[in-house]
Design an enzyme around this catalytic site. Sequence first.
Site, PDB file in Angstrom:
ATOM      1  N   GLY A  36      36.717  46.574  27.291  1.00 44.44           N
ATOM      2  CA  GLY A  36      37.178  45.701  26.220  1.00 44.44           C
ATOM      3  C   GLY A  36      38.660  45.855  25.929  1.00 44.44           C
ATOM      4  N   HIS A  42      43.009  42.634  32.846  1.00 40.59           N
ATOM      5  CA  HIS A  42      41.581  42.313  32.946  1.00 40.59           C
ATOM      6  C   HIS A  42      41.390  40.849  33.359  1.00 40.59           C
ATOM      7  CE1 HIS A  42      41.445  45.573  29.719  1.00 40.59           C
ATOM      8  NE2 HIS A  42      40.638  46.066  30.628  1.00 40.59           N
TER       9      HIS A  42
HETATM   10  P1  AMP Z   1      39.336  49.352  31.431  1.00 45.72           P
HETATM   11  O1  AMP Z   1      38.917  48.349  30.403  1.00 45.72           O
HETATM   12  O2  AMP Z   1      40.613  50.056  31.108  1.00 45.72           O
HETATM   13  O3  AMP Z   1      38.224  50.277  31.834  1.00 45.72           O
HETATM   14  O4  AMP Z   1      39.675  48.520  32.720  1.00 45.72           O
HETATM   15  C1  AMP Z   1      38.730  47.646  33.285  1.00 45.72           C
HETATM   16  C2  AMP Z   1      39.228  47.220  34.642  1.00 45.72           C
HETATM   17  O5  AMP Z   1      40.486  46.579  34.517  1.00 45.72           O
HETATM   18  C3  AMP Z   1      39.422  48.420  35.585  1.00 45.72           C
HETATM   19  O6  AMP Z   1      38.980  48.064  36.877  1.00 45.72           O
HETATM   20  C4  AMP Z   1      40.910  48.616  35.544  1.00 45.72           C
HETATM   21  O7  AMP Z   1      41.421  49.205  36.726  1.00 45.72           O
HETATM   22  C5  AMP Z   1      41.385  47.175  35.406  1.00 45.72           C
HETATM   23  N1  AMP Z   1      42.751  47.156  34.872  1.00 45.72           N
HETATM   24  C6  AMP Z   1      43.210  47.826  33.790  1.00 45.72           C
HETATM   25  N2  AMP Z   1      44.530  47.621  33.638  1.00 45.72           N
HETATM   26  C7  AMP Z   1      44.912  46.799  34.651  1.00 45.72           C
HETATM   27  C8  AMP Z   1      46.154  46.229  35.051  1.00 45.72           C
HETATM   28  N3  AMP Z   1      47.293  46.464  34.382  1.00 45.72           N
HETATM   29  N4  AMP Z   1      46.175  45.440  36.152  1.00 45.72           N
HETATM   30  C9  AMP Z   1      45.030  45.212  36.846  1.00 45.72           C
HETATM   31  N5  AMP Z   1      43.830  45.709  36.522  1.00 45.72           N
HETATM   32  C10 AMP Z   1      43.774  46.505  35.437  1.00 45.72           C
END
Ligand code: AMP
Length: 285
Positions: A36, A42
């Site tokens: 989230g 995301h």
């Molecule tokens: P999180 O909500 O932080 O667990 O992230 C969910 C997904 O989004 C994970 O696969 C992360 O690697 C990806 N994600 C988070 N930040 C970025 C970003 N800056 N660029 C690309 N993907 C991201």
Amino acid sequence: MATSVDRKLKIVRTREELRDALGSAPRPVGLVPTMGWLHPGHVSLVERARADSATVVVSIFVNPRQFGQREDFAKYPRNEARDLEACEAAGVDIVFSPTVDEVYPPGFDTTVSIGAVGQPLEGAARPGHFEGVATVVAVLFALVGADRAYFGQKDAQQVMVVRRMAIDLALPTDVIACPTVREADGLALSSRNVHLSAAEREAAPILHRALLAARSRWAAGERSAKTLRQVMSDELALEPLAKVEYTSVADGQTLRELARVDGAALLSLAVRFGSTRLIDNEPLP
Ligand code: AMP
């Protein structure tokens, strides 16, 4: 030619509602697991899933099992209403936003054990973190039965751990890595950036500058991993607010620290600004 489809976002909170929603959903199904507080990083994963899939599922679940005892589970940012708007705008079909008990029902007693690729770097800095990630991802893969799941290269080791698990456990979901989305000044988007003070936010692009400094030394022919680590440390030392946890030049397949960079490698680092911990990486070549 792209056709516009009239989609209505379904929000489901239980395993049963998810099963019902998926029952009539066309394949292929693409899954984007998130915690989230959605940002354009995301959304880039959702867009990739949208392009590849007939049905796009986003999970929103702040997974307690991947946070250490002294980590920021309680203060992890949450805003479901805003996340749902972002999902609607990005053309998501189903949002799965379960409670902790729905993911881990009473009696849940299994943890996925991680192999060598999960041991160094984030695995060493955050004991139990990847076991928590792999366990929740295994549950999500089983519940959604997606054809593909999309993860960010920003968490490079996480992609490697999850891909290894999916292959080893013969899960039917292919793991797709997507490029890191950055702010204009190079800071990788992260839900945790919201915790940075104004001064810390101004200082935080030093992570990307340190990675780029090492990359350009490598591009100029430097192959000593020790020197490349030092280049990153020297750059980070220019920023007094940055407290370095590690700088790494590791093998691109195994994540073992290298002496020389002869093939694919991963430059990565973890840095604290006050109580906020940021990570970033740059693959070579
Ligand atoms: P999180 O909500 O932080 O667990 O992230 C969910 C997904 O989004 C994970 O696969 C992360 O690697 C990806 N994600 C988070 N930040 C970025 C970003 N800056 N660029 C690309 N993907 C991201």
